[in-house]
Design an enzyme around this catalytic site. Structure first.
Site, PDB file in Angstrom:
ATOM      1  CG  ASN A 153       3.571  48.806  28.997  1.00 21.55           C
ATOM      2  OD1 ASN A 153       3.138  48.193  29.986  1.00 21.55           O
ATOM      3  ND2 ASN A 153       3.817  48.222  27.847  1.00 21.55           N
ATOM      4  NE  ARG A 169       0.005  46.304  27.323  1.00 18.41           N
ATOM      5  CZ  ARG A 169       0.762  45.228  27.503  1.00 18.41           C
ATOM      6  NH1 ARG A 169       1.947  45.336  28.039  1.00 18.41           N
ATOM      7  NH2 ARG A 169       0.334  44.052  27.109  1.00 18.41           N
ATOM      8  CG  HIS A 187      -0.643  40.713  22.263  1.00 19.50           C
ATOM      9  ND1 HIS A 187      -0.246  39.448  21.866  1.00 19.50           N
ATOM     10  CD2 HIS A 187       0.307  41.147  23.116  1.00 19.50           C
ATOM     11  CE1 HIS A 187       0.883  39.134  22.472  1.00 19.50           C
ATOM     12  NE2 HIS A 187       1.246  40.150  23.245  1.00 19.50           N
ATOM     13  CG  HIS A 236       1.742  41.096  18.799  1.00 16.61           C
ATOM     14  ND1 HIS A 236       1.852  42.461  18.879  1.00 16.61           N
ATOM     15  CD2 HIS A 236       2.677  40.606  19.654  1.00 16.61           C
ATOM     16  CE1 HIS A 236       2.801  42.778  19.739  1.00 16.61           C
ATOM     17  NE2 HIS A 236       3.305  41.663  20.227  1.00 16.61           N
ATOM     18  CG  LEU A 237       3.829  36.204  14.811  1.00 13.61           C
ATOM     19  CD1 LEU A 237       4.368  35.477  13.587  1.00 13.61           C
ATOM     20  CD2 LEU A 237       2.894  35.301  15.605  1.00 13.61           C
ATOM     21  NE  ARG A 295       2.460  34.297  28.706  1.00 13.34           N
ATOM     22  CZ  ARG A 295       2.462  35.516  28.165  1.00 13.34           C
ATOM     23  NH1 ARG A 295       2.309  35.668  26.851  1.00 13.34           N
ATOM     24  NH2 ARG A 295       2.587  36.577  28.919  1.00 13.34           N
ATOM     25  NE  ARG A 340      16.955  39.106  18.726  1.00 15.02           N
ATOM     26  CZ  ARG A 340      16.840  40.217  19.414  1.00 15.02           C
ATOM     27  NH1 ARG A 340      17.270  41.339  18.921  1.00 15.02           N
ATOM     28  NH2 ARG A 340      16.302  40.224  20.610  1.00 15.02           N
ATOM     29  N   GLY A 385       7.588  38.821  13.944  1.00 13.13           N
ATOM     30  CA  GLY A 385       6.763  39.075  12.759  1.00 13.13           C
ATOM     31  C   GLY A 385       7.307  40.165  11.850  1.00 13.13           C
ATOM     32  CG  ASN A 433      12.707  42.667  13.269  1.00 12.28           C
ATOM     33  OD1 ASN A 433      12.860  43.672  12.581  1.00 12.28           O
ATOM     34  ND2 ASN A 433      12.362  42.723  14.539  1.00 12.28           N
ATOM     35  CD  GLU A 492       1.485  46.584  22.050  1.00 13.68           C
ATOM     36  OE1 GLU A 492       2.639  46.111  21.983  1.00 13.68           O
ATOM     37  OE2 GLU A 492       0.619  46.165  22.831  1.00 13.68           O
TER      38      GLU A 492
HETATM   39  P1  ADP Z   1       7.533  41.548  23.369  1.00 11.27           P
HETATM   40  O1  ADP Z   1       6.488  40.551  23.041  1.00 11.27           O
HETATM   41  O2  ADP Z   1       8.199  41.309  24.697  1.00 11.27           O
HETATM   42  O3  ADP Z   1       7.143  42.982  23.100  1.00 11.27           O
HETATM   43  P2  ADP Z   1       9.097  41.745  20.941  1.00 11.27           P
HETATM   44  O4  ADP Z   1       7.911  42.096  20.118  1.00 11.27           O
HETATM   45  O5  ADP Z   1      10.182  42.743  21.069  1.00 11.27           O
HETATM   46  O6  ADP Z   1       8.720  41.230  22.382  1.00 11.27           O
HETATM   47  O7  ADP Z   1       9.703  40.415  20.325  1.00 11.27           O
HETATM   48  C1  ADP Z   1      10.772  39.730  20.910  1.00 11.27           C
HETATM   49  C2  ADP Z   1      11.077  38.531  20.022  1.00 11.27           C
HETATM   50  O8  ADP Z   1      11.397  39.007  18.709  1.00 11.27           O
HETATM   51  C3  ADP Z   1      12.276  37.717  20.499  1.00 11.27           C
HETATM   52  O9  ADP Z   1      11.995  36.339  20.351  1.00 11.27           O
HETATM   53  C4  ADP Z   1      13.343  38.120  19.528  1.00 11.27           C
HETATM   54  O10 ADP Z   1      14.273  37.104  19.317  1.00 11.27           O
HETATM   55  C5  ADP Z   1      12.541  38.334  18.256  1.00 11.27           C
HETATM   56  N1  ADP Z   1      13.292  39.107  17.276  1.00 11.27           N
HETATM   57  C6  ADP Z   1      13.748  40.358  17.351  1.00 11.27           C
HETATM   58  N2  ADP Z   1      14.462  40.684  16.248  1.00 11.27           N
HETATM   59  C7  ADP Z   1      14.462  39.581  15.460  1.00 11.27           C
HETATM   60  C8  ADP Z   1      15.030  39.250  14.192  1.00 11.27           C
HETATM   61  N3  ADP Z   1      15.750  40.111  13.511  1.00 11.27           N
HETATM   62  N4  ADP Z   1      14.794  38.018  13.696  1.00 11.27           N
HETATM   63  C9  ADP Z   1      14.060  37.131  14.393  1.00 11.27           C
HETATM   64  N5  ADP Z   1      13.522  37.365  15.584  1.00 11.27           N
HETATM   65  C10 ADP Z   1      13.720  38.565  16.116  1.00 11.27           C
END
Ligand code: ADP
Length: 369
Positions: A7, A71, A160, A186-187, A219, A261, A308, A310, A357
């Site tokens: 990637n 990718r 995505h 996908h969040l 964004r 976070r 999504g 965590n 992915e």
């Molecule tokens: P990307 O879209 O760059 O691949 P990720 O899927 O790793 O990013 O997601 C990053 C986001 O996930 C950040 O906003 C981060 O704060 C959030 N995140 C990671 N762990 C947690 C958690 N335990 N609780 C809430 N948000 C989290």
């Protein structure tokens, strides 16, 4: 036989090595591959990745790597499935840089580097837009002069795709026919949702670019397009683009952080953090509800991505808007990030599925071999 997944981004390169059973053998992340102001050197980065793979003893010789899955962000209307990268495919990816000027050029640089450094391996492109090529016209055409679609390719593409496809496959494995009308969420830092009917994407929230849809880390997501025009007049097109893509979303709302976070930690003492969270959850819930019209019902919602997967709090906040659709959260299971976290017997199944992915790219690459 080994499969390497690459990637290649504008400033970083992620890689992961798989065996043919699709077990991950090891991965790595090379950051800052172009020093400030310099052109990123993807060849150097791929070399570094291959050296590290050898040093760790993941392969005894690089010829064991029979295929590389890349990718590629934009496949335009041309690609609805993975393809072997022939010279003509490479030319097409180059042409598509027009639609994805930030993403396709580094993807292409990664391809060129791998072709040079692993000349015997089959190179495969897996496009982020491919899964959404099944959208019906009514979902992908903007209400703009029709010629803009025909002449400029201005339409909704969605992104995505690999993640939404992976979610839909896992959901089907877990629920069978009870995942026929599925919304995938996908969040992460970038966020998008898709309406997936019988395994096919029929609508999604991102559009011509990844800027459309729900608010994200930096964004804006959907706004009145007149705001973009106004900002462009005031700041010039480049600064306006930067404001909407890099300074908006959670970062713009809080003025401090794009990281969910941080917002969850400060939300009780900082009203802006709570407001940003509230806007995010409200907009995601609205999109899920909108997709129930596309799907003519709702059987399941699947969550993935850093947020999504965590954050039970965020998932619960989103689901609180949807009880009228039959959404019922089992609070304990949700808190523990359990895979199926809906109340037993409820109408809509709620799933928490870790994103993978890279594995999906490896699986598609293997299939093409
Ligand atoms: P990307 O879209 O760059 O691949 P990720 O899927 O790793 O990013 O997601 C990053 C986001 O996930 C950040 O906003 C981060 O704060 C959030 N995140 C990671 N762990 C947690 C958690 N335990 N609780 C809430 N948000 C989290």
């Amino acid at each position: 036989m080994k499969i390497l997944v690459i990637n290649a981004g504008s400033s970083s390169l992620k890689y992961e090595l798989f065996n043919k059973k699709l077990d991950s053998l090891g991965d790595g992340y090379i950051e800052r591959i172009g020093q400030k102001g310099q052109i990123p050197n993807h060849e150097k980065a791929v070399k570094q990745a291959l050296e590290s793979i050898q040093k760790k003893g993941l392969v005894t010789s690089l010829v064991e790597i029979k295929a590389v899955g890349h990718r590629v962000v934009h496949g335009g209307e041309k690609y609805s499935a993975p393809v072997r990268i022939t010279p003509s495919v490479q030319k097409e990816i180059q042409k598509l840089c027009k639609l994805a000027p930030l993403h396709n050029p580094p993807n292409l640089a990664g391809i060129k580097a791998c072709k040079k450094l692993l000349p015997k391996a089959t190179q495969v492109a897996i496009f982020d837009t491919a899964f959404h090529q099944t959208l019906p016209k009514k979902a992908f055409i903007y209400a703009l002069p029709y010629d803009l679609y025909k002449k400029e390719g201005i339409r909704r593409y969605g992104f995505h795709g690999t993640s939404h496809l992976y979610l839909s496959k896992v959901a089907k494995k877990l629920l069978g026919r009870k995942a026929d009308r599925l919304v995938t969420c996908h969040l992460g830092n970038g966020s998008s949702l898709a309406a997936v009917k019988n395994g096919k994407s029929i609508d999604t929230t991102m559009g011509f670019t990844p800027l459309e849809g729900v608010p994200m880390g930096t964004r804006s997501g959907d706004i009145d397009p007149a705001i973009a025009v106004k900002l462009s007049q005031k700041l010039g097109p480049e600064k306006a683009d930067n404001l909407l893509n890099k300074q908006s979303g959670l970062l713009g709302l809080t003025g401090k952080s794009s990281d969910m976070r941080d917002l969850l930690v400060t939300r009780k003492s900082n009203k802006k953090s709570q407001l940003a969270i509230d806007i995010f959850c409200y907009k995601v819930a609205q999109k899920i509800a909108a997709f129930t019209a596309s799907l003519q019902g709702l059987d399941a919602i699947a969550f993935t991505g850093g947020i999504g997967e965590n954050s039970g709090y965020i998932r619960a906040q989103i689901c609180q808007y949807l009880p009228h659709l039959g959404v019922k959260v089992d609070a304990t299971k949700n808190r523990k990030n359990t895979t199926i976290f809906s109340v037993k017997g409820s109408k809509v199944s709620l799933l928490n599925i870790p994103a993978d992915e890279e594995k999906e790219i490896a699986s598609q690459t293997l299939k093409l071999l």
